[in-house]
Design a protein around this motif. Structure first.
Motif, PDB file in Angstrom:
ATOM      1  N   SER A 220       0.852  -1.187   0.000  1.00 39.87           N
ATOM      2  CA  SER A 220       0.000   0.000   0.000  1.00 39.87           C
ATOM      3  C   SER A 220       0.886   1.234   0.000  1.00 39.87           C
ATOM      4  N   HIS A 221       0.518   2.236  -0.820  1.00 40.10           N
ATOM      5  CA  HIS A 221       1.249   3.499  -0.901  1.00 40.10           C
ATOM      6  C   HIS A 221       0.243   4.640  -0.953  1.00 40.10           C
ATOM      7  N   ALA A 222       0.558   5.721  -0.236  1.00 41.13           N
ATOM      8  CA  ALA A 222      -0.258   6.926  -0.354  1.00 41.13           C
ATOM      9  C   ALA A 222      -0.044   7.550  -1.735  1.00 41.13           C
ATOM     10  N   LEU A 223      -1.075   8.261  -2.218  1.00 40.45           N
ATOM     11  CA  LEU A 223      -0.974   8.846  -3.551  1.00 40.45           C
ATOM     12  C   LEU A 223       0.106   9.919  -3.629  1.00 40.45           C
ATOM     13  N   ASP A 224       0.307  10.642  -2.509  1.00 40.72           N
ATOM     14  CA  ASP A 224       1.378  11.640  -2.542  1.00 40.72           C
ATOM     15  C   ASP A 224       2.752  10.994  -2.465  1.00 40.72           C
ATOM     16  N   ASP A 225       2.806   9.656  -2.272  1.00 41.53           N
ATOM     17  CA  ASP A 225       4.066   8.919  -2.292  1.00 41.53           C
ATOM     18  C   ASP A 225       4.414   8.461  -3.705  1.00 41.53           C
ATOM     19  N   LEU A 226       3.496   8.671  -4.645  1.00 40.72           N
ATOM     20  CA  LEU A 226       3.679   8.216  -6.018  1.00 40.72           C
ATOM     21  C   LEU A 226       4.479   9.247  -6.805  1.00 40.72           C
ATOM     22  N   LEU A 227       5.620   8.826  -7.356  1.00 37.30           N
ATOM     23  CA  LEU A 227       6.485   9.736  -8.100  1.00 37.30           C
ATOM     24  C   LEU A 227       6.135   9.803  -9.584  1.00 37.30           C
ATOM     25  N   ALA A 228       5.898   8.676 -10.210  1.00 36.00           N
ATOM     26  CA  ALA A 228       5.644   8.662 -11.648  1.00 36.00           C
ATOM     27  C   ALA A 228       4.842   7.426 -12.012  1.00 36.00           C
ATOM     28  N   VAL A 229       4.073   7.567 -13.101  1.00 29.70           N
ATOM     29  CA  VAL A 229       3.291   6.467 -13.649  1.00 29.70           C
ATOM     30  C   VAL A 229       3.562   6.415 -15.148  1.00 29.70           C
ATOM     31  N   HIS A 230       3.992   5.266 -15.635  1.00 28.12           N
ATOM     32  CA  HIS A 230       4.280   5.091 -17.062  1.00 28.12           C
ATOM     33  C   HIS A 230       3.376   3.991 -17.608  1.00 28.12           C
ATOM     34  N   VAL A 231       2.761   4.259 -18.734  1.00 22.75           N
ATOM     35  CA  VAL A 231       1.899   3.283 -19.406  1.00 22.75           C
ATOM     36  C   VAL A 231       2.568   2.932 -20.738  1.00 22.75           C
ATOM     37  N   ARG A 232       2.860   1.661 -20.934  1.00 24.39           N
ATOM     38  CA  ARG A 232       3.561   1.222 -22.140  1.00 24.39           C
ATOM     39  C   ARG A 232       2.785   0.077 -22.782  1.00 24.39           C
ATOM     40  N   GLN A 233       2.954  -0.048 -24.089  1.00 23.14           N
ATOM     41  CA  GLN A 233       2.401  -1.175 -24.833  1.00 23.14           C
ATOM     42  C   GLN A 233       3.535  -2.134 -25.206  1.00 23.14           C
ATOM     43  N   ARG A 234       3.258  -3.409 -25.116  1.00 20.08           N
ATOM     44  CA  ARG A 234       4.264  -4.413 -25.434  1.00 20.08           C
ATOM     45  C   ARG A 234       4.181  -4.772 -26.928  1.00 20.08           C
ATOM     46  N   ILE A 235       5.273  -5.281 -27.470  1.00 16.80           N
ATOM     47  CA  ILE A 235       5.314  -5.628 -28.898  1.00 16.80           C
ATOM     48  C   ILE A 235       4.353  -6.780 -29.174  1.00 16.80           C
ATOM     49  N   ARG A 236       3.638  -6.680 -30.314  1.00 14.16           N
ATOM     50  CA  ARG A 236       2.641  -7.697 -30.656  1.00 14.16           C
ATOM     51  C   ARG A 236       2.874  -8.276 -32.054  1.00 14.16           C
ATOM     52  N   VAL A 237       3.167  -7.400 -33.021  1.00 14.49           N
ATOM     53  CA  VAL A 237       3.298  -7.872 -34.408  1.00 14.49           C
ATOM     54  C   VAL A 237       4.422  -8.890 -34.532  1.00 14.49           C
ATOM     55  N   PHE A 238       5.491  -8.716 -33.772  1.00 16.02           N
ATOM     56  CA  PHE A 238       6.621  -9.643 -33.842  1.00 16.02           C
ATOM     57  C   PHE A 238       6.176 -11.068 -33.532  1.00 16.02           C
ATOM     58  N   TYR A 239       5.300 -11.221 -32.534  1.00 17.30           N
ATOM     59  CA  TYR A 239       4.873 -12.578 -32.157  1.00 17.30           C
ATOM     60  C   TYR A 239       3.998 -13.199 -33.240  1.00 17.30           C
ATOM     61  N   VAL A 240       3.183 -12.382 -33.907  1.00 18.18           N
ATOM     62  CA  VAL A 240       2.351 -12.907 -34.996  1.00 18.18           C
ATOM     63  C   VAL A 240       3.236 -13.413 -36.138  1.00 18.18           C
ATOM     64  N   VAL A 241       4.206 -12.587 -36.516  1.00 17.24           N
ATOM     65  CA  VAL A 241       5.109 -12.972 -37.609  1.00 17.24           C
ATOM     66  C   VAL A 241       5.939 -14.189 -37.220  1.00 17.24           C
ATOM     67  N   LEU A 242       6.457 -14.186 -35.993  1.00 22.15           N
ATOM     68  CA  LEU A 242       7.268 -15.314 -35.557  1.00 22.15           C
ATOM     69  C   LEU A 242       6.445 -16.593 -35.502  1.00 22.15           C
ATOM     70  N   GLY A 243       5.186 -16.501 -35.081  1.00 16.31           N
ATOM     71  CA  GLY A 243       4.336 -17.692 -35.052  1.00 16.31           C
ATOM     72  C   GLY A 243       4.089 -18.248 -36.437  1.00 16.31           C
ATOM     73  N   LEU A 244       3.851 -17.352 -37.418  1.00 18.81           N
ATOM     74  CA  LEU A 244       3.658 -17.811 -38.791  1.00 18.81           C
ATOM     75  C   LEU A 244       4.916 -18.458 -39.336  1.00 18.81           C
ATOM     76  N   LEU A 245       6.079 -17.846 -39.078  1.00 20.90           N
ATOM     77  CA  LEU A 245       7.338 -18.455 -39.533  1.00 20.90           C
ATOM     78  C   LEU A 245       7.541 -19.824 -38.906  1.00 20.90           C
ATOM     79  N   GLY A 246       7.233 -19.943 -37.631  1.00 19.76           N
ATOM     80  CA  GLY A 246       7.382 -21.250 -36.979  1.00 19.76           C
ATOM     81  C   GLY A 246       6.429 -22.280 -37.550  1.00 19.76           C
ATOM     82  N   LEU A 247       5.196 -21.846 -37.847  1.00 17.38           N
ATOM     83  CA  LEU A 247       4.218 -22.772 -38.422  1.00 17.38           C
ATOM     84  C   LEU A 247       4.652 -23.231 -39.811  1.00 17.38           C
ATOM     85  N   VAL A 248       5.107 -22.262 -40.627  1.00 14.49           N
ATOM     86  CA  VAL A 248       5.546 -22.614 -41.982  1.00 14.49           C
ATOM     87  C   VAL A 248       6.774 -23.520 -41.926  1.00 14.49           C
ATOM     88  N   THR A 249       7.746 -23.154 -41.084  1.00 17.32           N
ATOM     89  CA  THR A 249       8.961 -23.971 -40.990  1.00 17.32           C
ATOM     90  C   THR A 249       8.650 -25.380 -40.493  1.00 17.32           C
TER      91      THR A 249
END
Length: 804
Positions: A667-696
């Protein structure tokens, strides 16, 4: 006396405590009672457990073996094989095994449930008078039963006994515990604090060097904890314990328990009917708790319905203790403002003798006069004769504080001195010249005050030290009042008159006060600008020169500013900048209705390079297969993010077959919060890699499968089929990872306190409200930073010359 059957299950939740702690405790114990009631022979087994534990308490040297259990089982028409207790797994466990394993919480809980049920069965055929005597006997045996193991009859008493029987037992038990608490707890060394709340605040802040708990203290703590867990009439029992307790550490343990913090009825009773000690306990709980508008509003409504002579002393007491914390909580601030408002109205309408007499003649008066001083902010109160009497009582307390211990008392602090300055400011503005004469005479008589407190053999150095302390306390208060009076045009003449009195006091004691630097500009200006005043006695100073010196020093001290002498004790609280949720979001969370979202707590911060490497090495696929296998085995991992208007709570738990294996929480108080970062993870790479693995996998596996089938080579055929299946599984895993990352984002939190970093995977659909709240706060923070940069870029424009 009529009796009522015990209330169990869901009906009990509606009639008893509504606190979260007690609701969960009732639910857990109700499940245990329901489990043991499934067997028809529960009354016989409960009687067996009760008789056996009582026998062992009376005969501590007796060994617990199968022959002893079998002999007691025969008395209840049971065999040794029938003496089985229903434990958490819904399977009977032999009584002997349960008693032999006191470290098993499920076994201990089962023994306690049967023990309480056995006590209820023994009470059934007895008359009321005999029931009381029997309860007294069992209470006396509880220490002996505890020597056998961690067994307590009180855990399930409210669930299995009739209400009158449970109440009778609890009264006897609490009286016994209260007597032991009174006998075994001790006052802390040193002079006692005026209020218990001061000691509680020091303990909570870690400012108290308390020794390690003794065995007696730990034993009492167990009994007190059982009393705190009861449902009915809990405030009566806690009141008994608090009134008999002399150890602040034990009171701190009681006041920080959910039984006190979550019980609105208990807090209301303590504040409306309790003595000074109970008021301290209730206010300390309000200081620790979140916003309790219901408790504060109910208390203020009660006070509004009572006449001032009845509640005057209570108003003074509550308002005084509210100002003991360094920074009162919002609950205490609202309560203080409400008390001040209703007191002002009562003062205008009627007599004030109850308020005058409520201010004691000891160190408590240094806080008890605050309510009277804060009434000076109401012009309607000041315009009445009784209002002026109350404010004059503040100045009288100031005079009474000039004792060797009074001027150095911890409560003779800026809060008290600020209250006296406000009182002097109000009375001088109301044109009461006799106050100025009394202040001047009091300052001129410091040497007489010192003589009154010193013995004949007191050395001169000690006398001078006491005189300097008196003068410093006097100069800080009166000098501050001079500045605030002179700062306002309407009271400037009164400020000049009070400056004249301050100069006279300095001239009277200038030899002892040389170098004190407590009189502000007086000590610096007189030797340089008015040296002639230092050559004549204080009572022979020319009035004209004194007026000139007062006017000059007043103008000089305007550079010091009025400071905070004109502020009341609650104004800084009202002007605080709230730290919480941004107003940009539509639904604002609070303690009662927080924003919640399921999350997945990640062990480390993900990065693009690490994700690519794990995918190439097949670690993501192995993790996918492992999670699916654990899910099929019943292993679940859950996390939750809870956001209120004041704090951020992150909890996680791991369950196996519906049973919690691991639980974590931060538990942390809100005034104890220094920064909040929202990021998206890579997705297209996994789709392409899955297709390559399936084809191979399809090409290589199909080729080997065709060759093996044509050549009749079973090994080659199996290898080819395995490669095809591996390609399909690999593509499915990568597609599942890509799909999951499409619906989720990474939330990175940085805090001031430990743990400093959190990495969470948040679903953008189920956690939309929480994500909106964080994004709104981030947008507001960036907007404020932009405004600050703009303000730093502002230039100061010089006025243009007018055309000639």
């Amino acid at each position: 006396m009529a009796t009522t059957a015990p209330v169990t299950g869901e009906a009990q939740v509606e009639t008893l405590s509504r606190s979260v702690f007690h609701r969960m405790l009732r639910s857990r114990r109700a499940a245990v009672v329901a489990r043991i009631d499934r067997r028809l022979d529960t009354p016989q087994i409960a009687g067996l457990v009760f008789d056996l534990l009582v026998h062992l308490a009376l005969n501590p040297d007796t060994a617990v073996d199968s022959s002893l259990v079998e002999s007691f089982a025969r008395r209840h028409r049971l065999s040794l094989a029938d003496a089985r207790l229903m434990v958490a797994d819904d399977r009977g466990r032999p009584l002997l095994d349960c008693l032999a394993d006191p470290d098993d919480p499920d076994a201990v809980e089962a023994v306690n449930a049967y023990f309480s049920r056995g006590f209820a069965e023994k009470l059934g055929p007895l008359r009321p008078a005999d029931r009381k005597a029997f309860a007294v006997r069992i209470v006396g045996l509880l220490p002996g039963i505890e020597r056998i193991g961690p067994y307590a009859i009180t855990d399930y008493l409210d669930d299995v006994c009739e209400e009158d029987d449970a109440l009778r037992f609890w009264q006897i038990y609490v009286e016994r515990v209260g007597a032991e608490v009174s006998k075994r707890t001790r006052q802390p060394p040193g002079p006692p604090a005026p209020w218990v709340m001061s000691s509680l605040l020091d303990l909570h802040a870690g400012r108290d060097d308390a020794p390690a708990p003794s065995r007696a203290w730990l034993a009492l703590k167990r009994h007190v904890g059982r009393v705190l867990e009861t449902d009915r009439h809990r405030w009566r029992y806690i009141r008994t314990l608090a009134e008999n307790c002399n150890d602040p550490r034990m009171l701190h343990y009681i006041c920080t328990s959910p039984a006190v913090v979550e019980d609105a009825e208990l807090l209301h009773v303590f504040l409306t009917r309790g003595d000074s000690r109970l008021v301290s306990c209730a206010l300390f709980a309000l200081q620790l708790n979140g916003e309790l508008d219901g408790v504060v509003g109910r208390l203020l409504e009660f006070l509004r319905t009572r006449p001032l002579p009845e509640i005057g002393e209570r108003l003074i007491e509550i308002y005084a203790q509210i100002h003991l914390p360094d920074r009162p909580s919002p609950n205490l601030r609202r309560l203080a403002l409400g008390i001040r408002s209703l007191t002002a109205q009562r003062v205008i309408d009627g007599a004030v003798d109850s308020l005058m007499h409520a201010v004691r003649g000891d160190a408590r008066a240094l806080r008890q006069c605050l309510l009277l001083a804060d009434l000076s902010a109401d012009a309607a109160v000041v315009s009445t004769a009784q209002g002026k009497r109350l404010i004059e009582r503040v100045v009288t307390t100031f005079y009474q504080s000039f004792t060797p211990s009074g001027v150095v008392h911890p409560l003779h602090d800026p809060i008290f001195r600020g209250a006296v300055r406000r009182a002097i400011h109000t009375l001088m503005a109301a044109e009461m010249p006799r106050l100025r004469d009394r202040l001047e005479n009091f300052g001129l008589e410091f040497e007489e005050h010192v003589e009154r407190w010193c013995r004949d053999d007191t050395p001169p150095a000690a006398r001078r030290t006491l005189l300097v302390r008196f003068a410093a306390a006097y100069a800080e208060v009166v000098g501050g009042a001079c500045r605030t009076l002179y700062a306002a045009p309407s009271t400037r003449d009164a400020g000049r008159l009070l400056y004249q009195s301050l100069i006279r006091v300095y001239l009277e004691h200038r030899e002892a006060l040389d170098g004190l630097a407590a009189f502000g500009a007086v000590e610096h200006a007189l030797p340089t600008l008015y040296p002639d005043l230092l050559r004549v006695p204080a009572d022979e100073v020319p009035v004209g020169r004194l007026i000139d010196a007062a006017h000059t020093i007043a103008e000089i001290e305007q550079a010091y500013g009025a400071g905070d002498e004109a502020l009341d004790t609650l104004r800084p609280m009202e002007d605080d900048i709230p730290v919480g949720i941004s107003p940009l979001i539509a639904r604002k969370p609070d303690r009662d209705k927080p924003l919640t979202a399921p999350v997945r707590i990640l062990e480390r911060r993900p990065s693009g390079a690490r994700s690519v490497l794990r995918a190439y090495l097949g670690l993501d696929m192995l993790a996918f297969v492992r999670d699916r296998a654990l899910w099929l085995l019943g292993m679940r991992r859950r996390g939750e993010l809870r956001l209120t208007d004041r704090e951020l709570i992150i909890t996680g738990q791991r369950t196996m077959g519906g049973r919690i294996v691991e639980r974590t929480g931060d538990s942390h108080a809100l005034d104890d919060l220094l920064a909040v970062h929202v990021r998206q993870r890579i997705r297209v790479f996994y789709v392409v890699l899955g297709l390559l693995g399936l084809v191979t996998g399809g090409l290589l596996g199909g080729h080997l499968l065709f060759v093996g089938l044509r050549g009749g080579d079973t090994v080659t055929t199996l290898i080819g089929a395995g490669l095809v299946a591996l390609g399909i599984v690999f593509d499915a895993a990568m597609s599942r990872v890509a799909e999951a990352r499409k619906r989720a984002v990474i939330l990175e939190l940085e805090c001031k306190s430990r743990p400093r970093h959190f990495t969470l995977e948040l679903d953008i659909e189920r956690g939309a409200e929480v994500l909106d709240a964080f994004m709104a706060n981030d947008a507001e923070r960036r907007e404020l930073q932009l405004l600050e940069r703009w303000s730093e870029m502002d230039v100061r424009w010089e006025p243009l010359d007018e055309p000639g």
